[in-house]
Write a protein that holds these residues in place. Sequence first.
Motif, short mmCIF file in Angstrom:
data_model
loop_
_atom_site.label_atom_id
_atom_site.label_comp_id
_atom_site.label_asym_id
_atom_site.label_seq_id
_atom_site.Cartn_x
_atom_site.Cartn_y
_atom_site.Cartn_z
N SER A 1 -7.15 7.28 -2.79
CA SER A 1 -6.39 7.87 -3.88
C SER A 1 -6.60 9.38 -3.95
N TYR A 2 -5.50 10.13 -4.06
CA TYR A 2 -5.59 11.58 -4.12
C TYR A 2 -5.24 12.12 -5.50
N GLU A 3 -5.06 11.25 -6.49
CA GLU A 3 -4.90 11.69 -7.86
C GLU A 3 -6.20 12.33 -8.36
N ASN A 4 -6.08 13.41 -9.13
CA ASN A 4 -7.26 14.08 -9.66
C ASN A 4 -8.14 13.11 -10.45
N GLY A 5 -9.43 13.15 -10.20
CA GLY A 5 -10.37 12.33 -10.92
C GLY A 5 -10.50 10.90 -10.42
N ARG A 6 -9.87 10.58 -9.29
CA ARG A 6 -9.90 9.20 -8.79
C ARG A 6 -10.59 9.11 -7.43
N SER A 7 -11.48 10.01 -7.16
CA SER A 7 -12.24 9.96 -5.91
C SER A 7 -13.02 8.65 -5.83
N GLY A 8 -13.01 8.05 -4.66
CA GLY A 8 -13.71 6.78 -4.45
C GLY A 8 -12.82 5.57 -4.62
N TYR A 9 -11.59 5.78 -5.11
CA TYR A 9 -10.66 4.67 -5.29
C TYR A 9 -9.71 4.58 -4.09
N VAL A 10 -9.24 3.36 -3.84
CA VAL A 10 -8.27 3.09 -2.78
C VAL A 10 -7.02 2.52 -3.42
N THR A 11 -5.86 3.02 -3.02
CA THR A 11 -4.58 2.52 -3.52
C THR A 11 -3.93 1.63 -2.46
N LEU A 12 -3.53 0.45 -2.88
CA LEU A 12 -2.81 -0.50 -2.04
C LEU A 12 -1.46 -0.77 -2.68
N ILE A 13 -0.38 -0.61 -1.92
CA ILE A 13 0.97 -0.85 -2.42
C ILE A 13 1.73 -1.72 -1.43
N ALA A 14 2.31 -2.80 -1.92
CA ALA A 14 3.20 -3.65 -1.11
C ALA A 14 4.57 -3.64 -1.75
N ASN A 15 5.59 -3.24 -1.01
CA ASN A 15 6.95 -3.18 -1.52
C ASN A 15 7.76 -4.38 -1.06
N TYR A 16 8.62 -4.86 -1.96
CA TYR A 16 9.48 -6.00 -1.67
C TYR A 16 10.90 -5.74 -2.18
#
Length: 520
Positions: A58-73
Amino acid sequence: MITQLKRRSNFRNAIIAASCPLLAVLSAFPAQASSHREAPFITTQPKIDGTDVYAFNSYENGRSGYVTLIANYQPLQDPYGAPEFFKMDPNAIYEIHVDNNGDAREDLTFQFKFQNVLRSIALPIGNQNVPIAFPAAGQVNAPNSASLNVNERFTLNLIRGDRRSGQAAAVSRFGTGATTFDKPVDNIGTKTLPDYAAYAAQHIYPVTIPGCSTPGRMFVGQRREGFAVNVGTIFDLLNVPLSVITDPSKINAAPNPLADKNITSLALEIHKTCLLSTRTSDPVIGVWTTASVRQSQLVNPNPPAGYQTTISYGGAYVQVSRLGMPLVNEVVIGLRDKDRFNSSLPQNDGQFAAYVTNPTLPRVVEIALGLTPGSAAPANLPRQDLVTAFLTGIAGVNRPMTVTPSEMMRLNTSIPAVPFPQQNRLGIIGNVLAGGTDNAGYPNGRRPKDDVVDISLVVAMGGLCVANGNNNAFGFGADCNPGKVPLGATAFKLHDAVDQAVQPFLGGFPYLNTPLPGAQ
């Protein structure tokens, strides 16, 4: 390793003039809108058609250490798709899988199930109350609005181990413990939903993830399609000037045909410590998404009143959609095996190995152009560079400590995220070309900004072999060297005239933009 490669070669000075007719056809390779309608069967089941997977730090400010997973349908959604719009299938299960030890088997599965609750809003007409035909009976400003004729809801379970026999526990709303969530209605239009962005934001839930001490975030709902590809022009016999698609200065010369479409996203943001194995120190995870339906379906010739009552479902769930790395099933897997690939599991990907090690795509281009065999297709067979890109990950970047070759999106969670303005649209390859420090992009995961079409063009025509060089920097083997790649550094000039990097995105979760309204 990337630093050593940058010292060794400056690719910006290595780009040479291209043969226009050849490059024009090459640029058509992956133009199938990622995994939109990629296999024969899935074209008949758009509600369970997985289109894109994103996995990034995650590159949103303040979200260091988080991972974003997105699945589109549900591909190619017209904003004006009234009156039913694009509800998810309550008779299917949608899953995001994570392999955190490199054995090509899911260790974590996030399983979504949907429910469409019919209110059957009625109006007094004469001496009768008659149900309305519209999706809403007034303005909608909050979750589960009384104005909605159908309210979409869903649950999310985290399954540890095998996705069908492992230990399942419900993901709940942080602070309340609720395990059922409301999904925002699609963007019907500005009269029904005067502030869709604010309405949708009310559906970003802080969540408690079983076995994880750090809360995460979740959003499930319609988004603006973020993928860019010059799909119509490419398949109209390359109906674009050759001077455009062979000129790197004209990467954004054509409008994005998908710019007026929406998509449905299943988005999670989870702290990386909740995704990694507790038994190893490996920071690399593999990610893919699947959708499954019941094995038997019986059509009722006289369905009862209600909502979605025409078909009765039974039997075990059967996987019919699968997606990890973009473009694999479109341009790598042969037509006869596309449905088989969608139904297969990563641990069984050996059955498709020949499509990667001995790809048909470069040779098909030579045949189409009447070129001498070997004049354009890379000769480093078997293609260890493609095995690395699609099946194992790049050593020193996103290859697990131990790995079973298999197709999935691999992300090194220890490589720091790069702010959106500084991200290189060509991911790791662009980082090498520019002499930059962005190692957080495709094929090390995938961010919305990464231009996977153009990156895939480079890879397909041997660009990684050119980067590998004679000193085997990427570990591809002795046969992967510039001398066996006829196009050489010209592969780095290829593009489809549509720029992924200029598509509009949000600066934070869920990153994909507010969907286009059905009416202004």
